[in-house]
Design an enzyme around this catalytic site. Sequence first.
Site, PDB file in Angstrom:
ATOM      1  N   ASP A  78       0.884  -1.234   0.037  1.00 49.16           N
ATOM      2  CA  ASP A  78      -0.023  -0.060  -0.129  1.00 49.16           C
ATOM      3  C   ASP A  78       0.884   1.223   0.043  1.00 49.16           C
ATOM      4  O   ASP A  78       0.438   2.309  -0.542  1.00 49.16           O
ATOM      5  CB  ASP A  78      -0.879   0.039   1.260  1.00 49.16           C
ATOM      6  CG  ASP A  78      -2.222  -0.777   1.057  1.00 49.16           C
ATOM      7  OD1 ASP A  78      -1.954  -1.877   0.450  1.00 49.16           O
ATOM      8  OD2 ASP A  78      -3.139  -0.482   1.407  1.00 49.16           O
ATOM      9  N   CYS A 119       1.315  -8.221   4.650  1.00 45.27           N
ATOM     10  CA  CYS A 119       0.705  -6.877   4.678  1.00 45.27           C
ATOM     11  C   CYS A 119      -0.965  -6.528   4.483  1.00 45.27           C
ATOM     12  O   CYS A 119      -1.627  -7.550   4.209  1.00 45.27           O
ATOM     13  CB  CYS A 119       1.469  -6.215   3.694  1.00 45.27           C
ATOM     14  SG  CYS A 119       3.241  -5.714   4.436  1.00 45.27           S
ATOM     15  N   ASP A 120      -1.231  -5.415   4.157  1.00 44.48           N
ATOM     16  CA  ASP A 120      -2.393  -5.054   4.138  1.00 44.48           C
ATOM     17  C   ASP A 120      -3.699  -5.881   3.915  1.00 44.48           C
ATOM     18  O   ASP A 120      -4.547  -6.328   4.641  1.00 44.48           O
ATOM     19  CB  ASP A 120      -2.732  -3.582   3.610  1.00 44.48           C
ATOM     20  CG  ASP A 120      -1.788  -2.571   4.312  1.00 44.48           C
ATOM     21  OD1 ASP A 120      -1.012  -2.792   5.029  1.00 44.48           O
ATOM     22  OD2 ASP A 120      -2.171  -1.149   4.274  1.00 44.48           O
ATOM     23  N   LYS A 121      -3.863  -6.012   2.562  1.00 44.98           N
ATOM     24  CA  LYS A 121      -5.135  -6.892   1.965  1.00 44.98           C
ATOM     25  C   LYS A 121      -4.721  -8.422   1.700  1.00 44.98           C
ATOM     26  O   LYS A 121      -5.726  -9.184   1.688  1.00 44.98           O
ATOM     27  CB  LYS A 121      -5.275  -6.231   0.518  1.00 44.98           C
ATOM     28  CG  LYS A 121      -5.480  -4.929   0.703  1.00 44.98           C
ATOM     29  CD  LYS A 121      -6.429  -4.306   1.455  1.00 44.98           C
ATOM     30  CE  LYS A 121      -6.169  -2.735   1.804  1.00 44.98           C
ATOM     31  NZ  LYS A 121      -4.826  -2.383   2.321  1.00 44.98           N
ATOM     32  N   CYS A 191       4.985  -2.328   8.263  1.00 46.58           N
ATOM     33  CA  CYS A 191       5.416  -1.109   8.893  1.00 46.58           C
ATOM     34  C   CYS A 191       4.897  -0.943  10.374  1.00 46.58           C
ATOM     35  O   CYS A 191       4.114  -1.590  10.908  1.00 46.58           O
ATOM     36  CB  CYS A 191       4.621   0.171   8.237  1.00 46.58           C
ATOM     37  SG  CYS A 191       5.429   0.222   6.550  1.00 46.58           S
ATOM     38  N   GLU A 443      -6.784   4.102  -0.537  1.00 47.77           N
ATOM     39  CA  GLU A 443      -6.078   4.577   0.812  1.00 47.77           C
ATOM     40  C   GLU A 443      -5.524   5.792   0.683  1.00 47.77           C
ATOM     41  O   GLU A 443      -4.715   5.990   0.021  1.00 47.77           O
ATOM     42  CB  GLU A 443      -5.234   3.511   1.213  1.00 47.77           C
ATOM     43  CG  GLU A 443      -4.987   3.606   2.669  1.00 47.77           C
ATOM     44  CD  GLU A 443      -4.452   2.242   3.302  1.00 47.77           C
ATOM     45  OE1 GLU A 443      -4.832   1.392   3.974  1.00 47.77           O
ATOM     46  OE2 GLU A 443      -2.837   2.342   3.422  1.00 47.77           O
ATOM     47  N   SER A 469      -5.391   5.302   5.543  1.00 47.76           N
ATOM     48  CA  SER A 469      -4.584   4.357   6.038  1.00 47.76           C
ATOM     49  C   SER A 469      -4.538   4.204   7.496  1.00 47.76           C
ATOM     50  O   SER A 469      -5.124   4.943   8.278  1.00 47.76           O
ATOM     51  CB  SER A 469      -3.176   4.919   5.623  1.00 47.76           C
ATOM     52  OG  SER A 469      -2.099   4.111   6.244  1.00 47.76           O
TER      53      SER A 469
END
Length: 566
Positions: A78, A119-121, A191, A443, A469
């Site tokens: 992202d 990570c995110d998704k 992160c 995002e 985010s």
Amino acid sequence: MNSDLIKTGIDRAPQRSLLRALGLTDREITKPIIGVVNSFNEFVPGHMHLRQLAEAVKAGVRENGGTPLEFSTIGVCDGIAMGHTGMHFSLASRELITDSVEIMARAHAVDALVFIPSCDKIVPGMLMAAMRLNLPSIVISGGPMLPGRHEGKTVDFITVYEGVGKVVSGQEGEEWLQGLEKTACPTCGSCAGMFTANSMNCLTEAIGMALPGNGTIPAVYSDRIRLAKESGYQVMELLRNDIRPRDIVTKTAIMNGIAADMALGCSTNTILHLPAIAYEGDIAFDLADINTISDKTPQICKLSPAVGGHYLVDLNEAGGISAVLKSLIEAGLFDGSGMTVSGCSMTERLKNAEVKNSQVIRPLNDPYSHEGGLRALFGNFAPEGAVIKVGALADRNIVFEGAAKVYDGEDAAAEAIRSGVIQAGDVCIIRYEGPKGGPGMREMLGPTAMLAGMGLDSSVALLTDGRFSGGSRGLSIGHISPEAALGGEIAFIENGDIIRIDLANRTIDWLLPEEQKIERRKNYSSEKGLERTNQIAGRTGYLGRYVRFVQSANKGAAFRTVKGDS
């Protein structure tokens, strides 16, 4: 075994010949086949080290009598995709990840699955696949990045974004920013703060789909490798005992996930992903449940991007998610009776957990706030709801009233912020950024971070049908539903209209006489939003298909179930 479909009987001699072509021995072919789903790639810092974890997982599987076979999924960073066309594909990738896992697992008749996201998704995409397939499954994430140090201060990825705002506003120079960017992200891993990736990795542990430590053990620690081995070993126990994702992720587990979310102060994006995971498991999800749980669940952790917050490494050293959950169970705020991938209830697995640092995990009688970190808002501007991360606010009960400045899309709004058009007291509206209108619900860290860097995050309200985010803070309200592209109220607002936000009463209202609203609806054309969407998505390619099937944000932006193809 499910894999008997490809290896048992004389009719399966052709399939066995291909398994032998992989180098599998007779012993390996007779054992259960475990799919190891690895999202390694060289684009994403959170995924660059996953080959090592996959080898550790496979070692654990072999040790406990299974035959591991690895396959891959895509994964979008992202941070790299943000601020340009790439961000249209981030949330959209979640459904593609789910589908690709389903295809590989069903086509090759695996017996169980180990998921390696970071990570995110990718995390929710894999959890959605686990719920859809309902094969014995376990998750082992890549773990969080360590924070960096710059000029004697602890920094992370979000610090760099906010640093851009400081340079734009003249508080710092470009040389300072260059030094910051070189030190902010010092290791592999997701992160370092409680952004979306780490939020979902922590909640995966909280709902019982990962072993203790999954959410917080740093990516670079050897403990992470050991956890991967244990996860590979444990999936064989799940298979032998026929413990499946839908036995673990129940309605109670989803509500537990929300309670953990409130205590930790997680990203607003969790309120997209938990409904989508529930949707795959045929579990009802009501956005109003967030407030019910938030009202009684104190926020006992405050991690970056909250001002003055700690980092995931601090939470790990303080006892991790296990210590947080045990505190909630003891207070009656978390139901510990449900099954976990440990093969026992959450209460049983947490019997030895303890808080090791009460500054990082505060006592329930001395929390950062007596309410949870997220809040759902409803009102005539968001009839189906909106979400704000109140855990990143200095004042959770702000009443804010201001005139709207309206922008069709993030880019125009970002330029308005950068050029000083957006000033203290304004309500900046960013519309046509929802799941369908965006498309892909981009995002938006750039606008929120720039406002924070310019010192305007507490004096400007930022409202969108898109999403923010996990690193965002300030008066940033996302997921406004219905979205503009579906004819929601946000489509009709004009410059100068007054918006009133009352966080204490969970309301967001558009102060315009009803007769004027009716007149605007009469003059509204749905073609406005669709024209922009079609320009971005096109009529072919993945985004074009995504636009056809995606649901509203209040339904997790999950694909609707369609009979036929119209």
